[in-house]
Motif scaffolding. Structure first.
Motif, PDB file in Angstrom:
ATOM      1  N   ALA A 135      12.195 -31.289  30.416  1.00 39.14           N
ATOM      2  CA  ALA A 135      11.311 -31.769  29.358  1.00 39.14           C
ATOM      3  C   ALA A 135      12.031 -31.707  28.016  1.00 39.14           C
ATOM      4  CB  ALA A 135      10.046 -30.912  29.313  1.00 39.14           C
ATOM      5  N   SER A 136      11.591 -32.508  27.093  1.00 39.11           N
ATOM      6  CA  SER A 136      12.161 -32.495  25.745  1.00 39.11           C
ATOM      7  C   SER A 136      11.535 -31.355  24.939  1.00 39.11           C
ATOM      8  CB  SER A 136      11.881 -33.823  25.050  1.00 39.11           C
ATOM      9  OG  SER A 136      10.491 -33.923  24.745  1.00 39.11           O
ATOM     10  N   VAL A 137      12.109 -31.104  23.783  1.00 37.48           N
ATOM     11  CA  VAL A 137      11.545 -30.099  22.880  1.00 37.48           C
ATOM     12  C   VAL A 137      10.143 -30.524  22.452  1.00 37.48           C
ATOM     13  CG1 VAL A 137      11.790 -29.004  20.601  1.00 37.48           C
ATOM     14  CG2 VAL A 137      13.791 -29.267  22.075  1.00 37.48           C
ATOM     15  N   ILE A 138       9.961 -31.809  22.168  1.00 40.29           N
ATOM     16  CA  ILE A 138       8.646 -32.309  21.750  1.00 40.29           C
ATOM     17  C   ILE A 138       7.613 -32.103  22.856  1.00 40.29           C
ATOM     18  CG2 ILE A 138       7.354 -34.420  21.161  1.00 40.29           C
ATOM     19  CD1 ILE A 138       9.915 -35.338  19.666  1.00 40.29           C
ATOM     20  N   GLU A 139       7.979 -32.435  24.097  1.00 40.00           N
ATOM     21  CA  GLU A 139       7.057 -32.248  25.227  1.00 40.00           C
ATOM     22  C   GLU A 139       6.745 -30.766  25.433  1.00 40.00           C
ATOM     23  OE1 GLU A 139       8.466 -36.041  28.002  1.00 40.00           O
ATOM     24  OE2 GLU A 139       9.633 -34.170  28.023  1.00 40.00           O
ATOM     25  N   THR A 140       7.738 -29.929  25.277  1.00 37.82           N
ATOM     26  CA  THR A 140       7.552 -28.494  25.449  1.00 37.82           C
ATOM     27  C   THR A 140       6.635 -27.940  24.364  1.00 37.82           C
ATOM     28  OG1 THR A 140       9.757 -28.348  26.426  1.00 37.82           O
ATOM     29  CG2 THR A 140       8.751 -26.285  25.700  1.00 37.82           C
ATOM     30  N   ASN A 141       6.863 -28.351  23.126  1.00 39.23           N
ATOM     31  CA  ASN A 141       6.006 -27.901  22.028  1.00 39.23           C
ATOM     32  C   ASN A 141       4.565 -28.350  22.230  1.00 39.23           C
ATOM     33  OD1 ASN A 141       7.716 -26.326  20.485  1.00 39.23           O
ATOM     34  ND2 ASN A 141       8.463 -28.055  19.285  1.00 39.23           N
ATOM     35  N   ALA A 142       4.372 -29.563  22.751  1.00 41.19           N
ATOM     36  CA  ALA A 142       3.021 -30.060  23.010  1.00 41.19           C
ATOM     37  C   ALA A 142       2.311 -29.187  24.037  1.00 41.19           C
ATOM     38  CB  ALA A 142       3.072 -31.515  23.478  1.00 41.19           C
ATOM     39  N   LEU A 143       3.026 -28.792  25.071  1.00 40.67           N
ATOM     40  CA  LEU A 143       2.432 -27.939  26.095  1.00 40.67           C
ATOM     41  C   LEU A 143       2.149 -26.533  25.557  1.00 40.67           C
ATOM     42  CD1 LEU A 143       1.434 -27.899  28.981  1.00 40.67           C
ATOM     43  CD2 LEU A 143       3.761 -27.359  29.726  1.00 40.67           C
ATOM     44  N   ILE A 144       3.058 -26.005  24.757  1.00 41.85           N
ATOM     45  CA  ILE A 144       2.835 -24.690  24.134  1.00 41.85           C
ATOM     46  C   ILE A 144       1.578 -24.743  23.266  1.00 41.85           C
ATOM     47  CG2 ILE A 144       3.727 -23.073  22.407  1.00 41.85           C
ATOM     48  CD1 ILE A 144       6.578 -23.734  23.497  1.00 41.85           C
ATOM     49  N   ALA A 145       1.432 -25.803  22.477  1.00 41.93           N
ATOM     50  CA  ALA A 145       0.259 -25.950  21.612  1.00 41.93           C
ATOM     51  C   ALA A 145      -1.025 -26.118  22.449  1.00 41.93           C
ATOM     52  CB  ALA A 145       0.444 -27.132  20.681  1.00 41.93           C
ATOM     53  N   GLU A 146      -0.948 -26.966  23.473  1.00 40.19           N
ATOM     54  CA  GLU A 146      -2.115 -27.218  24.325  1.00 40.19           C
ATOM     55  C   GLU A 146      -2.623 -25.940  24.978  1.00 40.19           C
ATOM     56  OE1 GLU A 146      -2.950 -29.311  28.627  1.00 40.19           O
ATOM     57  OE2 GLU A 146      -1.495 -30.284  27.306  1.00 40.19           O
TER      58      GLU A 146
END
Length: 143
Positions: A124-135
């Motif tokens: 996953a990209s950093v953006i995708e990872t950050n989205a999951l962390i936030a979710e």
């Protein structure tokens, strides 16, 4: 030149009567590599450039370059993991990178660490990872 894997070295150390003998016999197996040297090896191995990794990581370009050139030898764990994701490292490669950065290994019983571990597994990209962390309300974002 390294020929033994870590498990072999651990077994040798556990069996050693004298730690001095162990270190003398295994001097060529022990690493003294810096974070910058390890990153340079990974860049070459993965055929990546610092510029591309900096862009993918979401880190400030200058800051990322300081990590790569050794000016910033001990960046935060989050920044190292952003670089690991940007380089599409495997979880094992990321654990080694954390070692060279003198940061704790990923611990999958921790939700945040588990998310990042999974992101490494799935590239996953950093953006995708950050989205999951936030979710999942799992804490601070990468980079």
């Amino acid at each position: 030149m390294q020929e033994k894997d870590t498990e072999e070295l651990e077994a040798d150390l556990a069996a050693a009567d004298d730690v001095r003998d162990y270190f003398a016999e295994n001097a060529g197996e022990l690493t003294k590599r810096t974070l910058a040297e390890h990153l340079a090896l990974l860049l070459a191995e993965k055929k990546l450039t610092r510029s591309l990794v900096a862009e993918r990581s979401g880190l400030d370009r200058t800051y990322a370059y300081h990590i790569f050139d050794g000016t910033k030898p001990h960046p935060s764990r989050e920044k190292i993991l952003a670089i690991a994701l940007a380089m599409a490292l495997t979880p094992d490669e990321a654990q080694h990178l954390l070692y060279y950065a003198r940061q704790p290994r990923l611990y999958v019983r921790n939700v945040w660490d588990g998310i990042v571990y999974h992101a490494l597994e799935t590239h996953a990209s950093v953006i995708e990872t950050n989205a999951l962390i936030a979710e999942l309300h799992a804490g601070a974002l990468l980079s």
